[in-house]
Design a protein around this motif. Sequence first.
Motif, PDB file in Angstrom:
ATOM      1  N   THR A   1       0.658  -1.197   0.102  1.00 45.16           N
ATOM      2  CA  THR A   1      -0.069   0.026   0.108  1.00 45.16           C
ATOM      3  C   THR A   1       1.004   1.463   0.094  1.00 45.16           C
ATOM      4  O   THR A   1       0.592   2.069  -0.520  1.00 45.16           O
ATOM      5  CB  THR A   1      -0.877  -0.080   1.147  1.00 45.16           C
ATOM      6  N   LEU A   2       1.953   1.282   0.845  1.00 45.13           N
ATOM      7  CA  LEU A   2       2.921   2.585   0.826  1.00 45.13           C
ATOM      8  C   LEU A   2       3.541   2.573  -0.709  1.00 45.13           C
ATOM      9  O   LEU A   2       3.515   3.697  -0.940  1.00 45.13           O
ATOM     10  CB  LEU A   2       3.961   2.210   1.866  1.00 45.13           C
ATOM     11  N   ALA A   3       4.019   1.559  -1.289  1.00 45.52           N
ATOM     12  CA  ALA A   3       4.820   1.654  -2.393  1.00 45.52           C
ATOM     13  C   ALA A   3       3.648   2.077  -3.431  1.00 45.52           C
ATOM     14  O   ALA A   3       4.095   3.087  -4.180  1.00 45.52           O
ATOM     15  CB  ALA A   3       5.272   0.186  -2.835  1.00 45.52           C
ATOM     16  N   ALA A   4       2.561   1.523  -3.252  1.00 48.17           N
ATOM     17  CA  ALA A   4       1.548   1.977  -4.488  1.00 48.17           C
ATOM     18  C   ALA A   4       0.978   3.545  -4.409  1.00 48.17           C
ATOM     19  O   ALA A   4       0.807   4.146  -5.204  1.00 48.17           O
ATOM     20  CB  ALA A   4       0.439   1.064  -4.301  1.00 48.17           C
ATOM     21  N   ALA A   5       0.746   3.927  -3.131  1.00 44.54           N
ATOM     22  CA  ALA A   5       0.304   5.274  -2.818  1.00 44.54           C
ATOM     23  C   ALA A   5       1.544   6.414  -3.125  1.00 44.54           C
ATOM     24  O   ALA A   5       1.325   7.361  -3.589  1.00 44.54           O
ATOM     25  CB  ALA A   5       0.350   5.342  -1.311  1.00 44.54           C
ATOM     26  N   VAL A   6       2.666   5.944  -2.975  1.00 41.28           N
ATOM     27  CA  VAL A   6       3.722   6.878  -3.258  1.00 41.28           C
ATOM     28  C   VAL A   6       3.922   6.876  -4.752  1.00 41.28           C
ATOM     29  O   VAL A   6       3.996   7.935  -5.491  1.00 41.28           O
ATOM     30  CB  VAL A   6       4.964   6.356  -2.893  1.00 41.28           C
ATOM     31  N   GLY A   7       3.775   5.592  -5.653  1.00 41.48           N
ATOM     32  CA  GLY A   7       3.981   5.794  -6.982  1.00 41.48           C
ATOM     33  C   GLY A   7       2.628   6.676  -7.752  1.00 41.48           C
ATOM     34  O   GLY A   7       2.886   7.383  -8.473  1.00 41.48           O
ATOM     35  N   ILE A   8       1.414   6.373  -6.927  1.00 40.78           N
ATOM     36  CA  ILE A   8       0.412   7.146  -7.398  1.00 40.78           C
ATOM     37  C   ILE A   8       0.386   8.881  -7.100  1.00 40.78           C
ATOM     38  O   ILE A   8       0.400   9.797  -8.086  1.00 40.78           O
ATOM     39  CB  ILE A   8      -0.962   6.933  -6.688  1.00 40.78           C
ATOM     40  N   GLY A   9       1.100   9.059  -5.715  1.00 42.84           N
ATOM     41  CA  GLY A   9       1.626  10.305  -5.577  1.00 42.84           C
ATOM     42  C   GLY A   9       2.273  10.911  -6.502  1.00 42.84           C
ATOM     43  O   GLY A   9       2.230  12.289  -6.829  1.00 42.84           O
ATOM     44  N   VAL A  10       3.577  10.404  -7.024  1.00 36.83           N
ATOM     45  CA  VAL A  10       4.419  11.012  -7.805  1.00 36.83           C
ATOM     46  C   VAL A  10       3.814  11.172  -9.240  1.00 36.83           C
ATOM     47  O   VAL A  10       4.170  11.986 -10.049  1.00 36.83           O
ATOM     48  CB  VAL A  10       5.782   9.814  -7.875  1.00 36.83           C
ATOM     49  N   GLY A  11       3.123  10.134  -9.725  1.00 36.87           N
ATOM     50  CA  GLY A  11       2.560  10.232 -10.930  1.00 36.87           C
ATOM     51  C   GLY A  11       1.571  11.410 -11.158  1.00 36.87           C
ATOM     52  O   GLY A  11       1.496  11.971 -12.161  1.00 36.87           O
ATOM     53  N   VAL A  12       0.807  11.505 -10.161  1.00 34.98           N
ATOM     54  CA  VAL A  12      -0.323  12.744 -10.400  1.00 34.98           C
ATOM     55  C   VAL A  12       0.380  13.965  -9.969  1.00 34.98           C
ATOM     56  O   VAL A  12      -0.108  14.877 -10.695  1.00 34.98           O
ATOM     57  CB  VAL A  12      -1.675  12.431  -9.375  1.00 34.98           C
ATOM     58  N   SER A  13       1.424  13.979  -9.232  1.00 34.18           N
ATOM     59  CA  SER A  13       1.938  15.401  -9.081  1.00 34.18           C
ATOM     60  C   SER A  13       2.865  15.531 -10.416  1.00 34.18           C
ATOM     61  O   SER A  13       2.638  17.034 -10.706  1.00 34.18           O
ATOM     62  CB  SER A  13       2.869  15.235  -7.794  1.00 34.18           C
ATOM     63  N   LEU A  14       3.474  14.882 -10.798  1.00 37.14           N
ATOM     64  CA  LEU A  14       4.119  15.349 -12.163  1.00 37.14           C
ATOM     65  C   LEU A  14       3.241  15.490 -13.213  1.00 37.14           C
ATOM     66  O   LEU A  14       3.417  16.457 -14.050  1.00 37.14           O
ATOM     67  CB  LEU A  14       4.955  13.984 -12.608  1.00 37.14           C
ATOM     68  N   THR A  15       2.082  14.914 -13.624  1.00 47.66           N
ATOM     69  CA  THR A  15       1.177  15.076 -14.493  1.00 47.66           C
ATOM     70  C   THR A  15       0.305  16.361 -14.144  1.00 47.66           C
ATOM     71  O   THR A  15       0.317  17.196 -15.198  1.00 47.66           O
ATOM     72  CB  THR A  15       0.103  13.930 -14.734  1.00 47.66           C
ATOM     73  N   GLY A  16      -0.002  16.511 -12.878  1.00 46.23           N
ATOM     74  CA  GLY A  16      -0.853  17.824 -12.744  1.00 46.23           C
ATOM     75  C   GLY A  16       0.093  19.022 -12.981  1.00 46.23           C
ATOM     76  O   GLY A  16      -0.609  20.021 -13.453  1.00 46.23           O
ATOM     77  N   THR A  17       1.260  19.034 -12.657  1.00 46.61           N
ATOM     78  CA  THR A  17       2.419  19.992 -12.693  1.00 46.61           C
ATOM     79  C   THR A  17       2.619  20.356 -14.081  1.00 46.61           C
ATOM     80  O   THR A  17       2.444  21.561 -14.673  1.00 46.61           O
ATOM     81  CB  THR A  17       3.532  19.757 -11.898  1.00 46.61           C
ATOM     82  N   ALA A  18       2.765  19.401 -14.869  1.00 48.96           N
ATOM     83  CA  ALA A  18       3.047  19.634 -16.301  1.00 48.96           C
ATOM     84  C   ALA A  18       1.560  20.113 -17.000  1.00 48.96           C
ATOM     85  O   ALA A  18       1.744  20.946 -17.919  1.00 48.96           O
ATOM     86  CB  ALA A  18       3.365  18.364 -17.075  1.00 48.96           C
ATOM     87  N   TYR A  19       0.481  19.434 -16.658  1.00 57.45           N
ATOM     88  CA  TYR A  19      -0.846  20.018 -17.238  1.00 57.45           C
ATOM     89  C   TYR A  19      -1.078  21.472 -16.779  1.00 57.45           C
ATOM     90  O   TYR A  19      -1.553  22.273 -17.879  1.00 57.45           O
ATOM     91  CB  TYR A  19      -1.861  19.267 -16.757  1.00 57.45           C
ATOM     92  N   SER A  20      -0.601  21.775 -15.410  1.00 53.97           N
ATOM     93  CA  SER A  20      -1.250  23.275 -15.121  1.00 53.97           C
ATOM     94  C   SER A  20      -0.005  24.371 -16.130  1.00 53.97           C
ATOM     95  O   SER A  20      -0.472  25.207 -16.223  1.00 53.97           O
ATOM     96  CB  SER A  20      -0.713  23.500 -13.810  1.00 53.97           C
ATOM     97  N   PHE A  21       1.053  23.698 -16.465  1.00 56.44           N
ATOM     98  CA  PHE A  21       1.982  24.586 -17.295  1.00 56.44           C
ATOM     99  C   PHE A  21       1.349  24.540 -18.723  1.00 56.44           C
ATOM    100  O   PHE A  21       1.428  25.881 -19.028  1.00 56.44           O
ATOM    101  CB  PHE A  21       3.361  23.743 -17.279  1.00 56.44           C
ATOM    102  N   TYR A  22       0.983  23.940 -19.355  1.00 61.83           N
ATOM    103  CA  TYR A  22       0.274  24.110 -20.609  1.00 61.83           C
ATOM    104  C   TYR A  22      -1.125  24.603 -20.697  1.00 61.83           C
ATOM    105  O   TYR A  22      -1.339  25.270 -21.624  1.00 61.83           O
ATOM    106  CB  TYR A  22       0.375  22.736 -21.293  1.00 61.83           C
ATOM    107  N   VAL A  23      -1.999  24.469 -19.591  1.00 62.94           N
ATOM    108  CA  VAL A  23      -3.449  25.121 -19.551  1.00 62.94           C
ATOM    109  C   VAL A  23      -3.391  26.304 -18.783  1.00 62.94           C
ATOM    110  O   VAL A  23      -4.262  26.922 -18.939  1.00 62.94           O
ATOM    111  CB  VAL A  23      -4.112  23.984 -19.094  1.00 62.94           C
ATOM    112  N   ASP A  24      -2.402  26.519 -18.055  1.00 60.08           N
ATOM    113  CA  ASP A  24      -2.291  27.742 -17.068  1.00 60.08           C
ATOM    114  C   ASP A  24      -3.206  27.748 -16.045  1.00 60.08           C
ATOM    115  O   ASP A  24      -4.252  28.749 -15.931  1.00 60.08           O
ATOM    116  CB  ASP A  24      -2.279  29.103 -17.932  1.00 60.08           C
ATOM    117  N   VAL A  25      -3.473  26.737 -15.182  1.00 56.20           N
ATOM    118  CA  VAL A  25      -4.477  26.464 -14.233  1.00 56.20           C
ATOM    119  C   VAL A  25      -3.590  26.074 -12.857  1.00 56.20           C
ATOM    120  O   VAL A  25      -2.472  26.146 -13.072  1.00 56.20           O
ATOM    121  CB  VAL A  25      -5.227  25.515 -14.661  1.00 56.20           C
ATOM    122  N   PRO A  26      -4.345  26.339 -11.875  1.00 54.81           N
ATOM    123  CA  PRO A  26      -3.180  26.288 -10.668  1.00 54.81           C
ATOM    124  C   PRO A  26      -3.007  24.421 -10.451  1.00 54.81           C
ATOM    125  O   PRO A  26      -3.483  23.826 -10.740  1.00 54.81           O
ATOM    126  CB  PRO A  26      -4.390  26.625  -9.499  1.00 54.81           C
TER     127      PRO A  26
END
Length: 298
Positions: free
Chosen positions: A218-243
């Motif tokens: 559970t810890l490993a999967a949670a960290v993997g999900i956390g890193v994945g959504v953090s990177l994807t969300g940060t990149a998406y906010s760069f291209y779309v200009d949202v928080p």
Amino acid sequence: MDILSYDFMQRALLAAVLVGITAPAVGIYLVQRRQAIMGDGIGHVALTGVALGFLTGTNPIWAAIAVTVAGSVLMELIRWYGKARGDLALAMLFYGGMAGGVLLINLAPNGSNANLTTYLWGSITTVSSSDIWAICALAAFVIAITLGLRRQLFAVCQDEEFARVTGLPVRLLNLLLAVTAAVTVTVAMRVVGLLLVSALMVVPVAAAQQATRSFAMTLAAAVGIGVGVSLTGTAYSFYVDVPPGASIVVLAIAVFAVITALVAPLARKRARRAAAAFEEQCTLEVPGAGPSGDDVKV
């Protein structure tokens, strides 16, 4: 990739990775002890620390660290000695932190609503080099505690009385967990924002629990999900200009919904098959045990 050609995005993506690791790593213990909204309370206290940084002219990150650590320790002391319930102590963090932040930001000569907004909702353009060094140092502390003391922290979060009987320093570990949660909120506030950091501490853990059985998985999967959504969300906010904070949290909730709808039923089916196979394996034949020498299954 053009996103990596910008220095501020390199810093933002590095901060996103660190946040994606640290937030679920602490959140799994808060979920275990049924204090999922503790991150919200600490986030409100961190608002006072940020405002204090603006008022005194110091780095808001270090000011927030000092205030959130003091607030989390105070919450534990209230819970132990004041006979207050955990939800009452959290409520004090919520209201006192928000009120203190609003008061101090209006007194600060260099503070403004615009400056405060970057900490409330996150901002990829304001992560400086000094912020990165601070975030790296704080993230290293969080990772060392959550991984190095995972057995002890898990025991305390699972059953405090049993942990106390086994000789673990329960109060010290509770204090350490509260301080680690406070540090994690400060690490995440530049990327996710103070108002949404609790979601990143809880949602990846909740999603991982749908598909895993053991604490380590559970810890490993949670960290993997956390890193994945953090990177994807940060990149998406760069291209779309949202928080970025909003993007990261929405993605985390979407992952939770997908896992709940698709992966969790398969995991439950595999668990039932494994249980059936184990039960069948435990059914042994004992020769000659019957009244007429027939085999008897036990």
